[in-house]
Write an enzyme that holds these catalytic residues in place. Structure first.
Site, PDB file in Angstrom:
ATOM      1  N   ASP A 111       2.641  -3.911  -2.098  1.00 37.11           N
ATOM      2  CA  ASP A 111       2.232  -3.066  -0.979  1.00 37.11           C
ATOM      3  C   ASP A 111       1.485  -3.887   0.063  1.00 37.11           C
ATOM      4  O   ASP A 111       0.976  -4.978  -0.211  1.00 37.11           O
ATOM      5  CB  ASP A 111       1.380  -1.891  -1.464  1.00 37.11           C
ATOM      6  CG  ASP A 111       0.092  -2.327  -2.163  1.00 37.11           C
ATOM      7  OD1 ASP A 111       0.094  -3.400  -2.823  1.00 37.11           O
ATOM      8  OD2 ASP A 111      -0.916  -1.610  -2.067  1.00 37.11           O
ATOM      9  N   ASP A 141      -0.497 -11.548   3.310  1.00 35.99           N
ATOM     10  CA  ASP A 141      -1.081 -10.681   2.277  1.00 35.99           C
ATOM     11  C   ASP A 141      -0.054  -9.651   1.812  1.00 35.99           C
ATOM     12  O   ASP A 141      -0.028  -8.534   2.307  1.00 35.99           O
ATOM     13  CB  ASP A 141      -2.317  -9.997   2.854  1.00 35.99           C
ATOM     14  CG  ASP A 141      -3.067  -9.143   1.846  1.00 35.99           C
ATOM     15  OD1 ASP A 141      -2.835  -9.312   0.632  1.00 35.99           O
ATOM     16  OD2 ASP A 141      -3.871  -8.303   2.283  1.00 35.99           O
ATOM     17  N   GLU A 175      -2.196  -2.193  -4.791  1.00 37.58           N
ATOM     18  CA  GLU A 175      -3.367  -3.069  -4.729  1.00 37.58           C
ATOM     19  C   GLU A 175      -4.220  -2.777  -3.512  1.00 37.58           C
ATOM     20  O   GLU A 175      -5.446  -2.943  -3.545  1.00 37.58           O
ATOM     21  CB  GLU A 175      -2.917  -4.538  -4.725  1.00 37.58           C
ATOM     22  CG  GLU A 175      -4.036  -5.543  -4.961  1.00 37.58           C
ATOM     23  CD  GLU A 175      -4.807  -5.949  -3.706  1.00 37.58           C
ATOM     24  OE1 GLU A 175      -5.886  -6.572  -3.840  1.00 37.58           O
ATOM     25  OE2 GLU A 175      -4.328  -5.670  -2.588  1.00 37.58           O
ATOM     26  N   GLU A 176      -3.576  -2.334  -2.416  1.00 41.90           N
ATOM     27  CA  GLU A 176      -4.318  -2.099  -1.177  1.00 41.90           C
ATOM     28  C   GLU A 176      -5.071  -0.771  -1.171  1.00 41.90           C
ATOM     29  O   GLU A 176      -5.670  -0.397  -0.163  1.00 41.90           O
ATOM     30  CB  GLU A 176      -3.365  -2.153   0.024  1.00 41.90           C
ATOM     31  CG  GLU A 176      -2.716  -3.507   0.262  1.00 41.90           C
ATOM     32  CD  GLU A 176      -3.689  -4.585   0.727  1.00 41.90           C
ATOM     33  OE1 GLU A 176      -4.903  -4.286   0.817  1.00 41.90           O
ATOM     34  OE2 GLU A 176      -3.246  -5.714   0.981  1.00 41.90           O
TER      35      GLU A 176
END
Length: 466
Positions: A111, A141, A175-176
């Site tokens: 993500d 990222d 993860e975000e």
């Protein structure tokens, strides 16, 4: 669907790569195709919009299927796992040559944070490759690292190279945001997939930080501050806005938020930060023991120049108010008001953080953890860190690898529940003037093609030497 699926390679799944398991280790573990693939994979992953808006508003499955197909094409047996439909994770294992050695986890998230196209010079989900640079959300990222891992294991399959240790590859969702659909779900419900893993590598380390003419640092993350996201609630007496009200919830909350925002947290030196300061000072020709009595840390940091940015955010706990909510009509005093605070804690600083919050909020405001994860610290005086450092400096002999602690956090927090020690290591050689940190969650995120090539070389050397 069930929470786990398998994606097998099988005959013809990805041309000659699907031929079978790895052969004996070989010295030439990278071929020309690896450098083409890392660029193509970065671009193609960027084109898959996996913007995570929080609260479950994301769908990583198309990117997970993309990654799984390429892993299967390398003769691996990836599994796809979901806690929530569409929030897909991928896990595969590369068998090493030494079955008695502990396994190594290499993980990256699929993500990305959202992007407003109007703010960008290019379409943030175009994956455009222009003038030797790959553009788009996730270029730094962290779809670049995902692409490096995919390109590397496929090169190993083609050349017959094998690592010494089993390498477990995990591409995660969420993860975000909270990681509840990603690494948290994997660690809590599928720990058997990580059997034998003792150490892990992931994002936010081994990138070039230019701190002066001819001086390039490569910070390797060996720690993370803990996550302490807070919800504050003040209660008061509802009333008419025209009348005095000594029990105003908004006033109580605003006072507490102001105290938190103004608080000066004391300096606290962790092992990782102390090691970082010592090495940075030595590069300036200074002999410094940051823990020696009488050491003026502020003065030392002043002599480090731009390199001080590596430690300034990790010398203290922190708490930044970020959101406020109260009321429903201008002339009504509400009986309740809430605020949210982004708190971060140093390793060993959790008890101090809680005690200070009790004091700053006072008797009229309650606080609770909205989301909480542990702080991490990894050894910088052992073989693993030495191998990671050597691999970077081998391909940039004029560079200097140094340890540092991340101000924020990664999926390494969730995987630490399985006893896995994490390092931030997604290597990139960047040109002067290329502000890596500004591109994290920033506008016009991009990565040079040559940086991707460097990263594949470094990862190959590090993983096989580990």
């Amino acid at each position: 669907m069930a929470d786990m699926e398998r994606l097998h390679g099988g005959p013809g799944a990805a041309g000659p790569l699907a031929a079978g398991p790895f052969a004996a280790a070989a010295d030439g573990s990278l071929d020309a195709a690896a450098f083409d693939e890392v660029v193509a994979f970065t671009s193609e992953l960027i084109r898959i919009d996996t913007g995570n808006r929080g609260g479950g508003d994301c769908r990583e499955r198309p990117a997970a299927e993309y990654a799984a197909e390429r892993l299967a094409g390398a003769g691996l047996d990836p599994v796809l796992l979901e806690r929530t439909p569409g929030r897909t994770n991928v896990v595969a294992r590369v068998e090493g040559t030494d079955p008695g050695a502990p396994a190594l986890l290499v993980h990256g998230h699929l993500d990305v944070v959202p992007a407003e196209a109007a703010d960008w010079s290019v379409d943030p989900f175009s994956g455009e490759v222009r003038d030797g640079v790959v553009w788009g959300r996730g270029a730094v990222d962290m779809k670049n690292m995902d692409a490096m891992v995919l390109a590397l294991v496929r090169a190993w399959a083609r050349t017959g190279a094998r690592p010494r240790r089993d390498v477990v590859i995990a591409f995660t969702a969420d993860e975000e945001d909270s990681a509840v659909d990603g690494s948290g779900f994997l660690a809590d419900h599928h720990p058997h997939l990580f059997e034998g893993c003792t150490e892990g590598l992931s994002e936010s380390g081994a990138f070039t930080l230019h701190t002066g003419p001819g001086r390039a640092l490569y910070p390797i993350a060996a720690g993370e501050r803990g996550t302490a996201w807070l919800k504050l609630t003040a209660h008061g007496r509802t009333g008419h806005g025209s009348k005095p009200n000594r029990d105003n919830a908004v006033t109580r909350l605003a006072a507490a938020v102001a105290r938190i925002g103004d608080h000066e947290w004391p300096l606290r030196l962790t092992d990782t930060v102390a090691a970082c300061i010592t090495e940075l000072a030595a590069l300036q020709g200074l002999s410094v023991d940051p823990r020696a009595p009488g050491t003026d840390l502020e003065a030392v940091l002043g002599k480090l120049g731009p390199a001080a940015a590596l430690v300034e955010a990790t010398l203290r706990n922190s708490a930044n108010p970020t959101m406020l909510s109260a009321g429903y009509k201008l002339n009504v005093v509400p009986g309740r008001a809430t605020a949210y605070v982004d708190g971060r804690t140093l390793p060993g600083g959790e008890a101090e953080f809680a005690a200070v919050l009790d004091e700053l909020t006072g008797p009229d405001v309650d606080w609770e953890f909205h989301h909480r994860e542990v702080a991490l610290e990894a050894p910088v005086d052992g073989r693993t860190y030495a191998v990671l450092r050597e691999a970077v400096e081998h391909f940039d002999p004029h560079g200097h690898a140094v340890p540092f602690c991340m101000a924020g956090g990664t999926d390494a927090k969730q995987f630490s529940r399985l006893g896995i020690t994490g390092y931030g290591y997604s290597p990139l050689k960047l040109p002067p003037g290329f502000d890596y940190w500004a591109l994290f969650h920033g506008v016009d995120e991009r990565v040079p093609v040559e940086a991707l090539h460097f990263g594949v070389r470094v990862l190959d050397r590090a993983l096989r030497n580990l």
